[in-house]
Scaffold this motif. Sequence first.
Motif, PDB file in Angstrom:
ATOM      1  N   VAL A  55       0.481   8.513   9.912  1.00 28.87           N
ATOM      2  CA  VAL A  55       0.234   7.270   9.175  1.00 28.87           C
ATOM      3  C   VAL A  55      -0.345   7.587   7.798  1.00 28.87           C
ATOM      4  O   VAL A  55       0.071   7.005   6.783  1.00 28.87           O
ATOM      5  CB  VAL A  55      -0.710   6.348   9.974  1.00 28.87           C
ATOM      6  CG1 VAL A  55      -1.078   5.114   9.152  1.00 28.87           C
ATOM      7  CG2 VAL A  55      -0.051   5.920  11.281  1.00 28.87           C
ATOM      8  N   ASP A  56      -1.301   8.515   7.746  1.00 31.57           N
ATOM      9  CA  ASP A  56      -1.879   8.943   6.456  1.00 31.57           C
ATOM     10  C   ASP A  56      -0.783   9.423   5.514  1.00 31.57           C
ATOM     11  O   ASP A  56      -0.746   9.057   4.334  1.00 31.57           O
ATOM     12  CB  ASP A  56      -2.890  10.080   6.670  1.00 31.57           C
ATOM     13  CG  ASP A  56      -4.261   9.557   7.074  1.00 31.57           C
ATOM     14  OD1 ASP A  56      -4.501   8.353   6.884  1.00 31.57           O
ATOM     15  OD2 ASP A  56      -5.063  10.350   7.585  1.00 31.57           O
ATOM     16  N   PHE A  57       0.096  10.271   6.039  1.00 33.54           N
ATOM     17  CA  PHE A  57       1.135  10.859   5.204  1.00 33.54           C
ATOM     18  C   PHE A  57       2.072   9.784   4.659  1.00 33.54           C
ATOM     19  O   PHE A  57       2.359   9.742   3.461  1.00 33.54           O
ATOM     20  CB  PHE A  57       1.930  11.893   6.006  1.00 33.54           C
ATOM     21  CG  PHE A  57       2.934  12.651   5.197  1.00 33.54           C
ATOM     22  CD1 PHE A  57       2.588  13.847   4.586  1.00 33.54           C
ATOM     23  CD2 PHE A  57       4.229  12.176   5.030  1.00 33.54           C
ATOM     24  CE1 PHE A  57       3.515  14.549   3.824  1.00 33.54           C
ATOM     25  CE2 PHE A  57       5.154  12.865   4.270  1.00 33.54           C
ATOM     26  CZ  PHE A  57       4.794  14.058   3.666  1.00 33.54           C
ATOM     27  N   LEU A  58       2.551   8.899   5.542  1.00 32.14           N
ATOM     28  CA  LEU A  58       3.480   7.862   5.101  1.00 32.14           C
ATOM     29  C   LEU A  58       2.822   6.950   4.067  1.00 32.14           C
ATOM     30  O   LEU A  58       3.450   6.569   3.070  1.00 32.14           O
ATOM     31  CB  LEU A  58       3.954   7.036   6.302  1.00 32.14           C
ATOM     32  CG  LEU A  58       4.834   7.762   7.329  1.00 32.14           C
ATOM     33  CD1 LEU A  58       5.129   6.853   8.510  1.00 32.14           C
ATOM     34  CD2 LEU A  58       6.135   8.235   6.694  1.00 32.14           C
ATOM     35  N   TYR A  59       1.562   6.622   4.285  1.00 32.59           N
ATOM     36  CA  TYR A  59       0.874   5.714   3.366  1.00 32.59           C
ATOM     37  C   TYR A  59       0.641   6.385   2.012  1.00 32.59           C
ATOM     38  O   TYR A  59       0.932   5.806   0.955  1.00 32.59           O
ATOM     39  CB  TYR A  59      -0.457   5.274   3.966  1.00 32.59           C
ATOM     40  CG  TYR A  59      -1.155   4.203   3.158  1.00 32.59           C
ATOM     41  CD1 TYR A  59      -0.872   2.859   3.360  1.00 32.59           C
ATOM     42  CD2 TYR A  59      -2.076   4.539   2.161  1.00 32.59           C
ATOM     43  CE1 TYR A  59      -1.493   1.876   2.607  1.00 32.59           C
ATOM     44  CE2 TYR A  59      -2.700   3.572   1.407  1.00 32.59           C
ATOM     45  CZ  TYR A  59      -2.404   2.238   1.632  1.00 32.59           C
ATOM     46  OH  TYR A  59      -3.018   1.265   0.878  1.00 32.59           O
ATOM     47  N   ASN A  60       0.148   7.620   2.043  1.00 30.78           N
ATOM     48  CA  ASN A  60      -0.207   8.302   0.785  1.00 30.78           C
ATOM     49  C   ASN A  60       1.010   8.780   0.003  1.00 30.78           C
ATOM     50  O   ASN A  60       0.912   9.042  -1.189  1.00 30.78           O
ATOM     51  CB  ASN A  60      -1.144   9.485   1.076  1.00 30.78           C
ATOM     52  CG  ASN A  60      -2.524   9.024   1.496  1.00 30.78           C
ATOM     53  OD1 ASN A  60      -3.194   8.293   0.788  1.00 30.78           O
ATOM     54  ND2 ASN A  60      -2.949   9.445   2.678  1.00 30.78           N
ATOM     55  N   GLN A  61       2.163   8.911   0.672  1.00 26.35           N
ATOM     56  CA  GLN A  61       3.383   9.283  -0.029  1.00 26.35           C
ATOM     57  C   GLN A  61       4.144   8.063  -0.542  1.00 26.35           C
ATOM     58  O   GLN A  61       5.244   8.192  -1.067  1.00 26.35           O
ATOM     59  CB  GLN A  61       4.294  10.103   0.897  1.00 26.35           C
ATOM     60  CG  GLN A  61       3.737  11.456   1.277  1.00 26.35           C
ATOM     61  CD  GLN A  61       3.583  12.378   0.089  1.00 26.35           C
ATOM     62  OE1 GLN A  61       4.466  12.465  -0.753  1.00 26.35           O
ATOM     63  NE2 GLN A  61       2.457  13.051   0.013  1.00 26.35           N
ATOM     64  N   GLY A  62       3.564   6.884  -0.372  1.00 23.33           N
ATOM     65  CA  GLY A  62       4.195   5.678  -0.889  1.00 23.33           C
ATOM     66  C   GLY A  62       5.339   5.164  -0.036  1.00 23.33           C
ATOM     67  O   GLY A  62       6.142   4.350  -0.500  1.00 23.33           O
ATOM     68  N   GLU A  63       5.408   5.616   1.224  1.00 22.02           N
ATOM     69  CA  GLU A  63       6.495   5.176   2.112  1.00 22.02           C
ATOM     70  C   GLU A  63       6.081   3.887   2.827  1.00 22.02           C
ATOM     71  O   GLU A  63       6.021   3.810   4.065  1.00 22.02           O
ATOM     72  CB  GLU A  63       6.831   6.282   3.120  1.00 22.02           C
ATOM     73  CG  GLU A  63       7.286   7.586   2.501  1.00 22.02           C
ATOM     74  CD  GLU A  63       8.703   7.486   1.944  1.00 22.02           C
ATOM     75  OE1 GLU A  63       9.359   6.445   2.178  1.00 22.02           O
ATOM     76  OE2 GLU A  63       9.143   8.433   1.294  1.00 22.02           O
ATOM     77  N   LYS A  64       5.777   2.836   2.056  1.00 16.41           N
ATOM     78  CA  LYS A  64       5.263   1.587   2.640  1.00 16.41           C
ATOM     79  C   LYS A  64       6.325   0.901   3.506  1.00 16.41           C
ATOM     80  O   LYS A  64       6.018   0.374   4.574  1.00 16.41           O
ATOM     81  CB  LYS A  64       4.802   0.643   1.520  1.00 16.41           C
ATOM     82  CG  LYS A  64       3.725   1.250   0.614  1.00 16.41           C
ATOM     83  CD  LYS A  64       2.426   1.480   1.349  1.00 16.41           C
ATOM     84  CE  LYS A  64       1.405   2.220   0.483  1.00 16.41           C
ATOM     85  NZ  LYS A  64       1.009   1.491  -0.714  1.00 16.41           N
ATOM     86  N   ARG A  65       7.577   0.878   3.030  1.00 11.81           N
ATOM     87  CA  ARG A  65       8.633   0.246   3.823  1.00 11.81           C
ATOM     88  C   ARG A  65       8.813   0.956   5.169  1.00 11.81           C
ATOM     89  O   ARG A  65       8.984   0.324   6.211  1.00 11.81           O
ATOM     90  CB  ARG A  65       9.941   0.254   3.055  1.00 11.81           C
ATOM     91  CG  ARG A  65      10.037  -0.805   1.973  1.00 11.81           C
ATOM     92  CD  ARG A  65      11.453  -0.863   1.441  1.00 11.81           C
ATOM     93  NE  ARG A  65      11.619  -1.901   0.438  1.00 11.81           N
ATOM     94  CZ  ARG A  65      12.761  -2.169  -0.160  1.00 11.81           C
ATOM     95  NH1 ARG A  65      13.841  -1.462   0.139  1.00 11.81           N
ATOM     96  NH2 ARG A  65      12.848  -3.138  -1.061  1.00 11.81           N
ATOM     97  N   MET A  66       8.809   2.273   5.094  1.00 11.46           N
ATOM     98  CA  MET A  66       8.967   3.066   6.313  1.00 11.46           C
ATOM     99  C   MET A  66       7.806   2.787   7.270  1.00 11.46           C
ATOM    100  O   MET A  66       8.000   2.665   8.489  1.00 11.46           O
ATOM    101  CB  MET A  66       9.013   4.549   5.941  1.00 11.46           C
ATOM    102  CG  MET A  66       9.424   5.467   7.062  1.00 11.46           C
ATOM    103  SD  MET A  66       9.625   7.158   6.449  1.00 11.46           S
ATOM    104  CE  MET A  66       9.940   8.024   7.982  1.00 11.46           C
TER     105      MET A  66
END
Length: 507
Positions: free
Chosen positions: A430-441
């Motif tokens: 979750v940290d990775f997806l959020y911090n990489q800007g993968e909000k849609r994902m």
Amino acid sequence: EDAAHPTIPNESTHPCLDEPVSEIEDDISPDLPKSDIDEQQAKQSLIREEGLGYWRILNDKLILRFLMSNFAVDGEVLYKLMCVSKAWYQFASWERIWKLFALKLSPGDFMYDVTWRQTAKNIKMRLDKEDMEREQGELYDDFPTERYDFDFRVEGFYSAYMFKKWYRSMQDLRSFEYETSGVPRVSRMTKQEFVDNYDRPRRPCIFTDIVPNWPSFNSWSPDQLVERFGDCVLKCAQYNIDRDRVKMTVAQYVHYMRNNNDDSPLYVFDSGFADRIPQLLEEYEIPEYFWVDYFSVFGPKRPPFRWVILGPQRSGTSFHVDPNGTGAWNALLHGRKRWAIYPPDIIPPGIRATVDKDGYIIDFKSPNMLKWYYEVYPTLPPYLRPIEIIQRKGDMIYVPPGWWHGIVNIDETVSCTQNFVNEQNLNLAVDFLYNQGEKRMLEFFQHRLQQITPEAYKYVKRKTKKLEMADRLRIVEEQEERIRNLEEQLLQCKRKNKEFGRTIATV
């Protein structure tokens, strides 16, 4: 141990020289009398200076980079350059450039033939024949291809940059075996023991009792794969200069694997093997320790997560951390691999990483793993050296999330690997997806979890809210800091205005 800790040798024969070369940084043998050294230096300087003309102001690396550009990677251009001078012959005949040209002509469907220059010529002749057949509307016999004599040598020319790559390409790594005692070998372990001892504390381990029970254990050697799936296509990790993925049949790749002399060989790293060779997917099982995989809720939209891997000696993967906060397991079914691993809080020496203010790695550049072993590894003090593992046939390595790992194959190897997200690394994902800007994902992930595993959904939702709140607080703090800076600048301006006013009044 000497064989396992590589260094550039003090004396080795370069293919372009009649005499041995002593030091990498110094191309003149110190044992020669001074008059002979001066004569040798003058001869080398003359060949390079006169042979390159105005190009002599560039170092060898820049010249080769130009030749490896899209403009220069052309057979006609390279052949013309080879006719200009001895110096240009050496640069334009470099195997790496002809490899790029061959793959530019055909990023797939070719049979490697002794050298990349000969391979490129064979591909060109085949393509010309196919063009002629299309134009004429009739079939022709294969064009005869002339064999090259590659023993031609240029006396008095030496390049340290080219030598190092040539030297690495000539290494036989079968004695390149060295292992530290930091990673335990385990068997007959319960799932809870794995969670308590390795998964939750994020410690690597090696399973020795899983892979030998798979059907693939005795049926995935290179020869067996050629016999069973010789005409099936596999994708390599590399792209050609036009950004087309290199693809080869199993038979073509195994032939290349056993005949190449590349310092950085083509490496099969195929995430789509299940679509083209579904039998392979049926011949191994996901171990019970990794059955829980929350990313499976993505279904067909899931990022690549499983791969079949084939590679010759000297191939491998450079240092990296598995993407999306995932953990991984890697099972070896043929050959041996040498692993170098570092815990998450240590960026491997020789890696150029860009880190943001919160400590997250934004981007990094890592050298070829064999280059790292020859040029970085020997310079490291003992406390900076990695944890090292020799993976043998039947070993499955568990790589915890966040751990850096690089691999070099010391034999022909066949393996499979898979990434996963379970209860222990869900927060990292979750940290990775959020911090990489993968909000849609991340939103899609939450939506699917809500339908399938409500408890995991609640956790991800809480975690996402915390991250959003932290983002808002960070924005407020940044705005306050900006306001403080503006107020300070305003006060400084007022002081300067008062001083200016006093000066005017005095005048």
